[in-house]
Motif scaffolding. Structure first.
Motif, PDB file in Angstrom:
ATOM      1  N   ASN A  47      -9.116   6.094  -0.633  1.00 31.96           N
ATOM      2  CA  ASN A  47      -8.221   6.836  -1.513  1.00 31.96           C
ATOM      3  C   ASN A  47      -8.869   8.156  -1.896  1.00 31.96           C
ATOM      4  OD1 ASN A  47      -6.266   4.769  -1.575  1.00 31.96           O
ATOM      5  ND2 ASN A  47      -7.316   3.727  -3.261  1.00 31.96           N
ATOM      6  N   ASP A 103      -9.702   1.818   4.789  1.00 29.00           N
ATOM      7  CA  ASP A 103      -8.775   2.483   3.874  1.00 29.00           C
ATOM      8  C   ASP A 103      -9.580   3.178   2.783  1.00 29.00           C
ATOM      9  OD1 ASP A 103      -6.282   1.622   5.027  1.00 29.00           O
ATOM     10  OD2 ASP A 103      -6.706  -0.375   4.235  1.00 29.00           O
ATOM     11  N   GLU A 148      -1.476   6.409   4.520  1.00 25.65           N
ATOM     12  CA  GLU A 148      -0.963   5.051   4.428  1.00 25.65           C
ATOM     13  C   GLU A 148      -0.071   4.868   3.205  1.00 25.65           C
ATOM     14  OE1 GLU A 148      -0.495   1.079   5.718  1.00 25.65           O
ATOM     15  OE2 GLU A 148      -1.305   2.880   6.709  1.00 25.65           O
ATOM     16  N   GLY A 199      -3.623   7.336  -0.132  1.00 26.62           N
ATOM     17  CA  GLY A 199      -4.353   6.373   0.674  1.00 26.62           C
ATOM     18  C   GLY A 199      -4.366   6.764   2.135  1.00 26.62           C
ATOM     19  N   ARG A 232      -9.347   3.652  11.917  1.00 27.79           N
ATOM     20  CA  ARG A 232     -10.037   2.512  12.511  1.00 27.79           C
ATOM     21  C   ARG A 232     -11.034   3.007  13.540  1.00 27.79           C
ATOM     22  NH1 ARG A 232      -5.699  -0.601  16.528  1.00 27.79           N
ATOM     23  NH2 ARG A 232      -5.478   1.097  18.049  1.00 27.79           N
ATOM     24  N   ARG A 266      -5.844   5.853   6.119  1.00 24.38           N
ATOM     25  CA  ARG A 266      -6.294   4.731   6.947  1.00 24.38           C
ATOM     26  C   ARG A 266      -6.773   5.241   8.300  1.00 24.38           C
ATOM     27  NH1 ARG A 266      -3.052  -0.829   7.526  1.00 24.38           N
ATOM     28  NH2 ARG A 266      -4.067  -1.036   5.491  1.00 24.38           N
TER      29      ARG A 266
END
Length: 269
Positions: free
Chosen positions: A183, A181, A224, A232, A236, A234
């Motif tokens: 910002n 995550d 997110e 935010g 993976r 996100r």
């Protein structure tokens, strides 16, 4: 020797023949069990890519072998005592009472044993895994039928009795995801940020140090959350087991350096 004398000799030798037969049969059964366990061990170790912990297999085989030895020897002793005319009923009654007393006094120990046995049989935990169990997480150093020994990040060692384990979270199987995550200011162009994130992962995959740890490219989840001053994001990254934290830290380091360089260019302009 006449028939009566032969009969007396046979009557005298018969108990000893029965005892000999009992222990020969016990020996044969033990040999058969050990052979079956050896074959089972060979079969399981042959699937080592699925069951990576050879010590776990050895522990299981030892448990089964010792259990079989105790049971068969106990049966042989009781049969021998019955043959020589010693009643085993009082012995069984005493053993039953003692077993009940021991069972009440060592319930947690028995539960530890059976829980550990199923942990080993089902392959839920192996030495070298990174797990979370009973509120503790870390690197598994030892798995026994009594407890699991875990060393956490700061080096503390935790001994967790198997009876306390109700749920095991294993982070070391097949693959893992480094969930990240970040910002960014609301004024940032998100499409440009997404491209920068993808480029950072591609650069990491080309790095001989961290590249082998990454199994697939970035999986962008998107926005997110949205706050007053920041957005935010996100994503993976699919990685090899237990390497998600290293990849995550390296991604954040490179992402920070990339964003700093962009800000310097913008400031110079």
């Amino acid at each position: 020797m006449d028939a009566n004398e032969w009969r007396q000799v046979l009557d005298a030798a018969w108990p000893w023949l029965r005892i000999l037969t009992i222990w020969v049969l016990a020996w044969v059964v033990l040999r058969m069990i050990r052979r079956v366990l050896r074959l089972l061990k060979t079969y399981i170790i042959g699937r080592a890519d699925q069951m990576r912990d050879a010590r776990r297999v050895e522990t299981l085989m030892n448990v089964f072998r010792y259990t079989a030895n105790i049971v068969i020897v106990a049966v042989g002793i009781m049969a021998t005592l019955g043959t020589v005319g010693i009643s085993i009923a009082p012995i069984l009654a005493t053993a039953g009472v003692a077993g009940i007393a021991i069972g009440f006094g060592a319930q947690s120990l028995v539960k530890d044993f059976f829980t550990g046995l199923f942990l080993l049989i089902e392959g839920q935990v192996s030495e070298g895994d990174n797990i979370e169990a009973a509120g503790k997480s870390g690197y598994v150093e030892r798995v026994t039928l009594r407890h699991i020994r875990i060393r956490d990040y700061d080096g503390s060692v935790h001994f967790i009795p198997n009876s306390m384990i109700t749920t095991v979270t294993n982070r070391s199987r097949d693959y893992a995801y480094a969930v990240i995550d970040i910002n960014v200011p609301r004024k940032e162009n998100l499409d440009r940020v997404f491209r920068v994130m993808e480029q950072v992962v591609e650069d990491m995959r080309g790095d001989p140090a961290v590249g082998p740890l990454i199994l697939e490219g970035i999986d962008m989840a998107g926005v997110e959350k949205v706050e007053d001053a920041a957005v935010g994001l996100r994503c993976r990254i699919k990685v090899t087991p237990s390497k998600q934290w290293r990849v995550r830290r390296e991604f954040l380091r490179r992402m920070k350096a990339r964003m700093d360089s962009v800000e310097e260019v913008q400031s110079a302009a």
